[in-house]
Design a protein around this motif. Structure first.
Motif, PDB file in Angstrom:
ATOM      1  N   PHE A 176       0.825  -1.200   0.000  1.00 30.09           N
ATOM      2  CA  PHE A 176       0.000   0.000   0.000  1.00 30.09           C
ATOM      3  C   PHE A 176       0.865   1.258   0.000  1.00 30.09           C
ATOM      4  CE2 PHE A 176      -2.537   3.206   2.412  1.00 30.09           C
ATOM      5  CZ  PHE A 176      -3.547   3.379   1.475  1.00 30.09           C
ATOM      6  N   GLY A 177       1.899   1.261   0.815  1.00 28.96           N
ATOM      7  CA  GLY A 177       2.792   2.411   0.854  1.00 28.96           C
ATOM      8  C   GLY A 177       3.456   2.669  -0.484  1.00 28.96           C
ATOM      9  N   GLN A 178       3.886   1.605  -1.151  1.00 28.60           N
ATOM     10  CA  GLN A 178       4.527   1.768  -2.453  1.00 28.60           C
ATOM     11  C   GLN A 178       3.540   2.279  -3.498  1.00 28.60           C
ATOM     12  OE1 GLN A 178       7.927   1.155  -2.714  1.00 28.60           O
ATOM     13  NE2 GLN A 178       7.632   2.328  -4.593  1.00 28.60           N
ATOM     14  N   LEU A 179       2.313   1.755  -3.457  1.00 29.47           N
ATOM     15  CA  LEU A 179       1.299   2.209  -4.413  1.00 29.47           C
ATOM     16  C   LEU A 179       0.940   3.672  -4.179  1.00 29.47           C
ATOM     17  CD1 LEU A 179      -1.098  -0.884  -4.467  1.00 29.47           C
ATOM     18  CD2 LEU A 179       0.558  -0.210  -6.216  1.00 29.47           C
ATOM     19  N   ILE A 180       0.846   4.075  -2.909  1.00 29.45           N
ATOM     20  CA  ILE A 180       0.565   5.476  -2.593  1.00 29.45           C
ATOM     21  C   ILE A 180       1.666   6.377  -3.131  1.00 29.45           C
ATOM     22  CG2 ILE A 180       0.626   7.103  -0.660  1.00 29.45           C
ATOM     23  CD1 ILE A 180      -2.092   6.075  -0.935  1.00 29.45           C
ATOM     24  N   ALA A 181       2.914   5.926  -2.993  1.00 24.25           N
ATOM     25  CA  ALA A 181       4.038   6.734  -3.454  1.00 24.25           C
ATOM     26  C   ALA A 181       4.076   6.810  -4.977  1.00 24.25           C
ATOM     27  CB  ALA A 181       5.343   6.164  -2.923  1.00 24.25           C
ATOM     28  N   ASP A 182       3.987   5.665  -5.639  1.00 24.62           N
ATOM     29  CA  ASP A 182       4.149   5.620  -7.093  1.00 24.62           C
ATOM     30  C   ASP A 182       2.942   6.155  -7.844  1.00 24.62           C
ATOM     31  OD1 ASP A 182       6.591   4.570  -6.593  1.00 24.62           O
ATOM     32  OD2 ASP A 182       6.164   2.543  -7.300  1.00 24.62           O
ATOM     33  N   SER A 183       1.782   6.173  -7.217  1.00 26.55           N
ATOM     34  CA  SER A 183       0.599   6.730  -7.873  1.00 26.55           C
ATOM     35  C   SER A 183       0.622   8.252  -7.874  1.00 26.55           C
ATOM     36  CB  SER A 183      -0.667   6.251  -7.159  1.00 26.55           C
ATOM     37  OG  SER A 183      -0.738   6.813  -5.862  1.00 26.55           O
ATOM     38  N   GLY A 184       1.448   8.835  -7.021  1.00 28.30           N
ATOM     39  CA  GLY A 184       1.490  10.287  -6.871  1.00 28.30           C
ATOM     40  C   GLY A 184       0.622  10.790  -5.745  1.00 28.30           C
ATOM     41  N   ALA A 185      -0.071   9.886  -5.040  1.00 33.33           N
ATOM     42  CA  ALA A 185      -0.975  10.309  -3.969  1.00 33.33           C
ATOM     43  C   ALA A 185      -0.228  11.008  -2.844  1.00 33.33           C
ATOM     44  CB  ALA A 185      -1.736   9.103  -3.430  1.00 33.33           C
ATOM     45  N   ALA A 186       0.941  10.492  -2.476  1.00 30.18           N
ATOM     46  CA  ALA A 186       1.703  11.102  -1.389  1.00 30.18           C
ATOM     47  C   ALA A 186       2.083  12.537  -1.737  1.00 30.18           C
ATOM     48  CB  ALA A 186       2.950  10.270  -1.097  1.00 30.18           C
ATOM     49  N   HIS A 187       2.564  12.739  -2.950  1.00 26.85           N
ATOM     50  CA  HIS A 187       2.960  14.076  -3.380  1.00 26.85           C
ATOM     51  C   HIS A 187       1.746  15.005  -3.466  1.00 26.85           C
ATOM     52  CE1 HIS A 187       5.798  16.887  -5.271  1.00 26.85           C
ATOM     53  NE2 HIS A 187       4.791  17.246  -6.031  1.00 26.85           N
ATOM     54  N   THR A 188       0.629  14.494  -3.994  1.00 31.22           N
ATOM     55  CA  THR A 188      -0.591  15.288  -4.110  1.00 31.22           C
ATOM     56  C   THR A 188      -1.079  15.765  -2.744  1.00 31.22           C
ATOM     57  OG1 THR A 188      -1.336  14.234  -6.144  1.00 31.22           O
ATOM     58  CG2 THR A 188      -3.030  15.199  -4.747  1.00 31.22           C
ATOM     59  N   LEU A 189      -1.110  14.857  -1.768  1.00 34.64           N
ATOM     60  CA  LEU A 189      -1.601  15.211  -0.449  1.00 34.64           C
ATOM     61  C   LEU A 189      -0.687  16.225   0.237  1.00 34.64           C
ATOM     62  CD1 LEU A 189      -2.777  11.705   0.783  1.00 34.64           C
ATOM     63  CD2 LEU A 189      -4.218  13.657   0.177  1.00 34.64           C
ATOM     64  N   SER A 190       0.613  16.048   0.089  1.00 35.42           N
ATOM     65  CA  SER A 190       1.549  16.993   0.694  1.00 35.42           C
ATOM     66  C   SER A 190       1.370  18.392   0.098  1.00 35.42           C
ATOM     67  CB  SER A 190       2.985  16.506   0.493  1.00 35.42           C
ATOM     68  OG  SER A 190       3.186  15.258   1.110  1.00 35.42           O
ATOM     69  N   ALA A 191       1.268  18.454  -1.231  1.00 32.47           N
ATOM     70  CA  ALA A 191       1.097  19.744  -1.897  1.00 32.47           C
ATOM     71  C   ALA A 191      -0.244  20.385  -1.536  1.00 32.47           C
ATOM     72  CB  ALA A 191       1.195  19.557  -3.405  1.00 32.47           C
ATOM     73  N   TRP A 192      -1.274  19.552  -1.384  1.00 30.48           N
ATOM     74  CA  TRP A 192      -2.599  20.065  -1.016  1.00 30.48           C
ATOM     75  C   TRP A 192      -2.580  20.692   0.367  1.00 30.48           C
ATOM     76  CZ3 TRP A 192      -6.102  17.423   2.568  1.00 30.48           C
ATOM     77  CH2 TRP A 192      -7.341  18.054   2.673  1.00 30.48           C
ATOM     78  N   ILE A 193      -1.915  20.050   1.309  1.00 32.26           N
ATOM     79  CA  ILE A 193      -1.836  20.602   2.661  1.00 32.26           C
ATOM     80  C   ILE A 193      -1.099  21.939   2.654  1.00 32.26           C
ATOM     81  CG2 ILE A 193      -0.894  20.232   4.975  1.00 32.26           C
ATOM     82  CD1 ILE A 193      -1.365  17.270   4.585  1.00 32.26           C
ATOM     83  N   VAL A 194      -0.085  22.058   1.810  1.00 34.64           N
ATOM     84  CA  VAL A 194       0.634  23.332   1.679  1.00 34.64           C
ATOM     85  C   VAL A 194      -0.319  24.428   1.226  1.00 34.64           C
ATOM     86  CG1 VAL A 194       2.390  24.575   0.376  1.00 34.64           C
ATOM     87  CG2 VAL A 194       2.888  22.301   1.270  1.00 34.64           C
ATOM     88  N   ARG A 195      -1.152  24.111   0.229  1.00 31.69           N
ATOM     89  CA  ARG A 195      -2.084  25.115  -0.298  1.00 31.69           C
ATOM     90  C   ARG A 195      -3.122  25.513   0.745  1.00 31.69           C
ATOM     91  NH1 ARG A 195      -2.111  21.593  -4.759  1.00 31.69           N
ATOM     92  NH2 ARG A 195      -4.233  20.908  -4.265  1.00 31.69           N
ATOM     93  N   VAL A 196      -3.576  24.538   1.537  1.00 32.68           N
ATOM     94  CA  VAL A 196      -4.621  24.813   2.523  1.00 32.68           C
ATOM     95  C   VAL A 196      -4.080  25.601   3.711  1.00 32.68           C
ATOM     96  CG1 VAL A 196      -6.201  23.753   4.186  1.00 32.68           C
ATOM     97  CG2 VAL A 196      -6.015  22.822   1.871  1.00 32.68           C
TER      98      VAL A 196
END
Length: 468
Positions: A74-94
């Motif tokens: 699950f961790g690898q899929l989250i990383a390679d799908s871009g979900a981890a990066h998306t969530l981090s960037a979203w929190i920055v915007r919020v």
């Protein structure tokens, strides 16, 4: 006395060589053998290895293999799908770049509470943290502490339902589930998060008054830690898609824990498996189902958009083996130590610390073993394998709920586990390209001082009001 000395020497040797970077896969059997030899049981060395060390190792791997495997995948899929990066960037915007420390802690907390490996989180969040701290003129040396606060503390040990392996380990011994003592867990999480953030913000204020700034570092021209494929995937991934798999891990876990298994007659399973204890199995089953559903959903949502799905799956599956067998080897070591005559004296001393309140004894045992092994899951596994049945018996006599035993054990194992030789700390500093001298004091403050404070509060409230 000689038996106790043998155990102490072997434990100190394990800690020293682990700090020096020697793998636990080799250290655990060697230090177990050292303890046997120093105890004067040289003639029993081989049968102890084959009939104590190996069965304990294999038993742990058998019980927790699906959680480690699915968690790593699950961790690898989250990383390679871009979900981890998306969530981090979203929190920055919020939240905004001005609150750089809060952004980093929140990003790590969201990812780890969703089931992402803390190592994956460190790699995913570090490049974002580096840019945020540089822009806000906050010293880079505080980045590891911010990542550690969000990854190694309240989301790992306190928040109800967290899929962290440490929260799954007591299920087998206490017959509980991942949501054990949710009210106390939330209170502990609040203390860790607020205390840790206060500490980091106060360090930022001191640095600003001193005019320290971000500092000059040789790694600023390094390639970003997030792979290009991941960043590209993140750009095309909506936030709701990135959040959904994390919510599924917690939601499906809760659904099966509180709605499905309690309302289904599982008697037919005992007919096929007479030795099966469904009360101690359903908590683990719920977590396995939740991780499997989240992995499946993530794969299906991103069909046609994976850079190389087969490579991601293979990397995730292969990645579970080292963490699993590292911990299993420590369990094997603990089983050998527990079989020695000297351990009976240590066990009796620990159990007698507070005979009327096993929570205090349990907290001390978990802290000591987690600190010595430099691993929360390793120390917890060793302690419960040796003392779990005793704590269940003592808790029943004292009228203490198993849920409270579970939460105290997990909180305690996450207290002293981040001593300097801790593998996670060494890896985190390597990712951030910093040293113990630069960053460890702040890491220790947020991962030991406030978790220990939370542990004391939970034991106090649990002793007075019981589990809630």
């Amino acid at each position: 006395m000689a038996g106790m000395l043998a155990i102490v020497v072997s434990l100190l040797s394990l800690m020293y060589f682990a700090y020096r970077g020697v793998t636990v896969l080799l250290l655990a059997p060697l230090m177990a053998a050292l303890a046997v030899v120093l105890s004067g049981d040289l003639a029993l060395l081989l049968p102890i290895y084959t009939h104590t060390f190996m069965p304990a190792l294999a038993g742990y791997a058998m019980n927790f293999l699906p959680v480690f495997l699915l968690g790593a995948l699950f961790g690898q899929l989250i990383a390679d799908s871009g979900a981890a990066h998306t969530l981090s960037a979203w929190i920055v915007r919020v939240v905004g770049q001005r609150h750089a420390v809060v952004v980093v802690v929140a990003a790590c907390a969201l990812l780890t509470y969703g089931g992402v490996s803390l190592f994956v989180v460190a790699f995913a969040v570090y490049p974002i943290a580096k840019d945020l701290f540089r822009t806000a003129k906050i010293p880079k040396r505080l980045i590891p502490a911010a990542i550690a606060l969000g990854s190694f503390t309240f989301t790992m040990t306190a928040l109800p339902g967290t899929p962290a392996i440490i929260n799954a380990i007591p299920i087998k011994y206490f017959g509980t589930n991942a949501f054990a003592a949710p009210g106390l867990g939330l209170m502990a999480a609040a203390i860790m998060a607020s205390g840790g953030l206060w500490w980091l913000q106060s360090r930022v204020a001191v640095a600003r008054r001193a005019g320290e700034g971000y500092g000059r570092h040789d790694d600023e021209q390094d390639a970003p830690a997030v792979p290009e494929a991941e960043a590209a995937g993140a750009a095309a991934m909506p936030v709701w898609q990135a959040l959904l798999p994390l919510l599924l891990v917690v939601g499906v876990n809760a659904l099966f824990t509180y709605a499905v298994f309690p309302n289904v007659d599982l008697g037919f399973m005992r007919e096929a498996f007479p030795a099966l204890n469904t009360a101690t199995s359903t908590g683990l089953w719920s977590l396995v189902v939740a991780l499997a559903v989240a992995c499946t959903a993530l794969v299906l949502m991103r069909l046609g958009r994976w850079a190389d799905l087969k490579a991601s799956v293979n990397k995730g599956v292969f990645g579970f083996m080292l963490p699993l067998f590292n911990t299993a080897s420590e369990v094997g070591y603990g089983a050998v130590v527990a079989s020695l005559a000297g351990f009976a004296l240590i066990k009796q001393a620990v159990l007698n610390v507070s005979p009327n309140n096993p929570l205090i004894s349990e907290a001390i045992a978990m802290n000591i073993l987690a600190g010595i092994t430099g691993s929360s899951s390793g120390g917890l596994s060793i302690a419960l394998e040796a003392l779990g049945a005793d704590y269940v018996r003592m808790a029943q006599q004292a009228g203490i709920a198993p849920d409270l035993l579970h939460r105290v054990a997990v909180l305690a194992a996450g207290g002293m586990d981040t001593l300097p030789h801790c593998g996670a700390i060494i890896t985190l500093l390597a990712i951030c390209k910093l040293t113990h001298r630069q960053s460890y004091l702040n890491i220790a403050a947020v991962t030991m001082l406030f978790p220990m404070t939370a542990l004391v509060l939970v034991i106090t409230l649990g002793s007075v009001f019981g589990s809630f």
